[in-house]
Design a protein around this motif. Structure first.
Motif, PDB file in Angstrom:
ATOM      1  N   UNK A 198       0.816  -1.214   0.000  1.00  0.00           N
ATOM      2  CA  UNK A 198       0.000   0.000   0.000  1.00  0.00           C
ATOM      3  C   UNK A 198       0.848   1.263   0.000  1.00  0.00           C
ATOM      4  N   UNK A 199       2.084   1.184   0.536  1.00  0.00           N
ATOM      5  CA  UNK A 199       2.924   2.382   0.648  1.00  0.00           C
ATOM      6  C   UNK A 199       3.477   2.865  -0.688  1.00  0.00           C
ATOM      7  N   UNK A 200       3.548   1.979  -1.687  1.00  0.00           N
ATOM      8  CA  UNK A 200       4.199   2.324  -2.951  1.00  0.00           C
ATOM      9  C   UNK A 200       3.252   2.162  -4.133  1.00  0.00           C
ATOM     10  N   UNK A 201       3.478   2.993  -5.153  1.00  0.00           N
ATOM     11  CA  UNK A 201       2.827   2.795  -6.452  1.00  0.00           C
ATOM     12  C   UNK A 201       3.926   2.564  -7.480  1.00  0.00           C
ATOM     13  N   UNK A 202       3.696   1.611  -8.371  1.00  0.00           N
ATOM     14  CA  UNK A 202       4.737   1.194  -9.310  1.00  0.00           C
ATOM     15  C   UNK A 202       4.232   1.314 -10.741  1.00  0.00           C
ATOM     16  N   UNK A 203       5.134   1.706 -11.632  1.00  0.00           N
ATOM     17  CA  UNK A 203       4.786   1.810 -13.055  1.00  0.00           C
ATOM     18  C   UNK A 203       5.952   1.298 -13.886  1.00  0.00           C
ATOM     19  N   UNK A 204       5.681   0.342 -14.755  1.00  0.00           N
ATOM     20  CA  UNK A 204       6.681  -0.180 -15.689  1.00  0.00           C
ATOM     21  C   UNK A 204       6.207   0.180 -17.091  1.00  0.00           C
ATOM     22  N   UNK A 219       3.770   8.592  -0.838  1.00  0.00           N
ATOM     23  CA  UNK A 219       3.303   9.829  -0.207  1.00  0.00           C
ATOM     24  C   UNK A 219       4.433  10.441   0.614  1.00  0.00           C
ATOM     25  N   UNK A 220       4.655  11.759   0.524  1.00  0.00           N
ATOM     26  CA  UNK A 220       5.717  12.386   1.322  1.00  0.00           C
ATOM     27  C   UNK A 220       5.475  12.258   2.820  1.00  0.00           C
ATOM     28  N   UNK A 221       4.199  12.169   3.229  1.00  0.00           N
ATOM     29  CA  UNK A 221       3.893  12.017   4.656  1.00  0.00           C
ATOM     30  C   UNK A 221       4.263  10.631   5.166  1.00  0.00           C
ATOM     31  N   UNK A 222       4.515   9.708   4.230  1.00  0.00           N
ATOM     32  CA  UNK A 222       4.896   8.346   4.606  1.00  0.00           C
ATOM     33  C   UNK A 222       6.286   8.037   4.053  1.00  0.00           C
ATOM     34  N   UNK A 223       7.180   9.029   4.148  1.00  0.00           N
ATOM     35  CA  UNK A 223       8.505   8.938   3.532  1.00  0.00           C
ATOM     36  C   UNK A 223       9.305   7.756   4.087  1.00  0.00           C
ATOM     37  N   UNK A 224       9.349   7.620   5.418  1.00  0.00           N
ATOM     38  CA  UNK A 224      10.170   6.563   6.030  1.00  0.00           C
ATOM     39  C   UNK A 224       9.657   5.188   5.618  1.00  0.00           C
ATOM     40  N   UNK A 225       8.323   4.992   5.732  1.00  0.00           N
ATOM     41  CA  UNK A 225       7.758   3.700   5.338  1.00  0.00           C
ATOM     42  C   UNK A 225       7.971   3.437   3.850  1.00  0.00           C
ATOM     43  N   UNK A 226       7.809   4.498   3.038  1.00  0.00           N
ATOM     44  CA  UNK A 226       7.995   4.348   1.600  1.00  0.00           C
ATOM     45  C   UNK A 226       9.402   3.907   1.256  1.00  0.00           C
ATOM     46  N   UNK A 227      10.403   4.526   1.881  1.00  0.00           N
ATOM     47  CA  UNK A 227      11.797   4.169   1.616  1.00  0.00           C
ATOM     48  C   UNK A 227      12.111   2.756   2.098  1.00  0.00           C
TER      49      UNK A 227
END
Length: 510
Positions: A198-204, A219-227
């Protein structure tokens, strides 16, 4: 899977938690909340895929908490925990978007059923979201849409991005290379679908250069989880790249760093595409970052060497002997001019050529030795060409003329490289093209000259030199015989035509 239990009764939370742990699920987090407000905070922080919500809780009841929680995590599935007296409340919760309800005391089998449904539904929802994101990114990159058309609350306007471009180098023939590339991309797409979070969106998607790119956003508000999830995603993917890398097929990953906007991502992807040829001197078959490339972007001589290396690789893959040998001569000249190449750069160049031309070069060997080895590879191309239909020889000659018309070239020179007699090559050429070698060369030169004459900044002498004539008198005579008017008349017609168009446009506007 991330699950949240929101219930003010400690025993109820413990029972449900115990049931969930016994299901042997791939749980990434199992959180608890004792009231409605705490539930909202947990939803904001962890964005769980599934939340069990008690109808009656302090501060915010279950209905109020669900309504508020949906604002922060729209993809979360909500399951109501209720007793018989609150059944009417459960029905209201379903109307608010809750997916189901459980009667207390909860049945382990019902919990298992709901969790499995939530997992399947959440995966499908995330896959659809990724497909939509993939379409949006592809349209933006190709100029079919713009950020101005996006709503102010659009994810694309708020997200942080990172991107990777996949460059493929191979000594396989074009058909085999395309098939291997297709297998890699299909495997990559399948692997991405199996790692949706849920934290990431992917496009190929495919870039204008024909190379494939992967874009990941969060989302920038979820930067740590996203990374964190990004590193979890990329590590197994890099293992996948290595599975496809061998002596005949090599994947190099060129990565951007973090981008705080789509516009920044767009610029960095374009930069990577433009300077992707630098992989020939930085090393192929590994991950290179944009900073690795940027340090060389002002070194024009190195860029020219890289361009020639790519040309040699392309010619070998397409089995075009004449262009391959011509590129070798140019490479020898450029390497002699750049005799200060360090050992690492020479090692990378040797590795690139070994992978793409099926040769055995060593960094300690000199330029003359390299050319001898590569010429031997070229001779193998010639043997292959001689086994083909005679028509292919003429096609090669035509391609060679189209690329080198500005130089002094003759049928004898080309025949020598093809190891055939000039008379034999002339006969083949005339039979297929319906004109002699020199007549075709002249036509190509004059047509190009006609294009250049539309540029009033070039003098007649400069145009003549750019198409292989060093005598403007000879050029003018040939041009006039072919078109029936002088080069200067051609320019006047072009200027007059341009002025006429300008006048018409002015009249139309007025």
């Amino acid at each position: 899977m991330k699950i949240l239990i929101a219930d003010d009764e400690s025993l109820a939370r413990s029972v449900l938690k115990s049931i969930l742990q016994e299901l042997d699920l791939p749980l990434e987090g199992l959180k608890e909340a004792v009231d409605g407000e705490q539930m909202i905070e947990q939803v904001k922080r962890y964005a769980p895929e599934l939340v069990f919500v008690d109808i009656r809780m302090p501060k915010l009841n279950g209905l109020e908490a669900i309504e508020e929680g949906k604002k922060f995590s729209p993809y979360t599935r909500w399951v109501i925990l209720t007793g018989y007296p609150e059944f009417s409340y459960a029905q209201q919760a379903i109307k608010l978007g809750a997916s189901d309800y459980l009667l207390k005391p909860v049945d382990p089998e019902e919990v298992k059923k709901l969790v499995n449904e939530a997992r399947r539904g959440n995966t499908e929802w995330l896959l659809n979201r990724n497909r939509q994101f993939e379409s949006q990114i592809a349209d933006l990159y190709q100029g079919l849409s713009s950020l101005q058309q996006e709503d102010q609350e659009s994810f694309l306007l708020k997200a942080h991005f990172t991107g990777a471009v996949f460059c493929i180098d191979s000594n396989l023939i074009e058909v085999a290379k395309a098939e291997r590339r297709r297998d890699f991309l299909q495997t990559l797409h399948t692997r991405l679908d199996h790692t949706v979070v849920s934290e990431l969106r992917q496009a190929l998607f495919t870039l204008s250069s024909g190379e494939s790119a992967l874009v990941v956003a969060w989302e920038p508000t979820r930067y740590i989880q996203g990374k964190q999830y990004l590193s979890t995603l990329l590590y197994p993917l890099k293992e996948l790249y290595q599975q496809f890398n061998d002596n005949n097929f090599c994947i190099t990953i060129l990565e951007t760093d973090d981008c705080s906007s789509y516009n920044e991502l767009y610029e960095k992807l374009n930069c990577i595409q433009h300077f992707s040829l630098l992989r020939t001197i930085c090393g192929i078959g590994k991950t290179l970052y944009i900073a690795d490339l940027v340090q060389y972007t002002t070194q024009q001589e190195l860029l020219e060497v890289c361009s020639i290396l790519i040309k040699i690789s392309d010619c070998y893959g397409k089995k075009t002997y004449l262009s391959f040998m011509k590129a070798l001569d140019t490479l020898e000249s450029k390497l002699c001019e750049n005799n200060t190449l360090n050992h690492h750069t020479k090692t990378c160049i040797a590795n690139f050529l070994n992978r793409t031309v099926s040769c055995q070069l060593e960094a300690h060997q000199d330029t003359t030795c390299w050319k001898q080895v590569l010429q031997a590879c070229g001779e193998e191309l010639l043997i292959d060409e001689q086994k083909k239909d005679k028509q292919d020889i003429v096609d090669q000659v035509v391609s060679f003329i189209d690329e080198n018309y500005m130089f002094e070239i003759g049928v004898g020179q080309i025949a020598m490289q093809l190891h055939v007699t000039p008379n034999y090559l002339s006969s083949l050429f005339h039979k297929k093209m319906g004109m002699t070698f020199m007549k075709y060369l002249t036509h190509v030169r004059m047509l190009r000259a006609k294009e250049l004459l539309t540029d009033s900044k070039l003098s007649i002498q400069e145009v003549a030199e750019q198409v292989g004539y060093y005598s403007s008198r000879h050029f003018t005579k040939t041009f006039t015989e072919l078109f029936g008017y002088y080069p200067s008349d051609c320019r006047k017609k072009s200027i007059k035509s341009g002025a006429l168009r300008l006048t018409e446009e002015t009249v139309t506007k007025n």
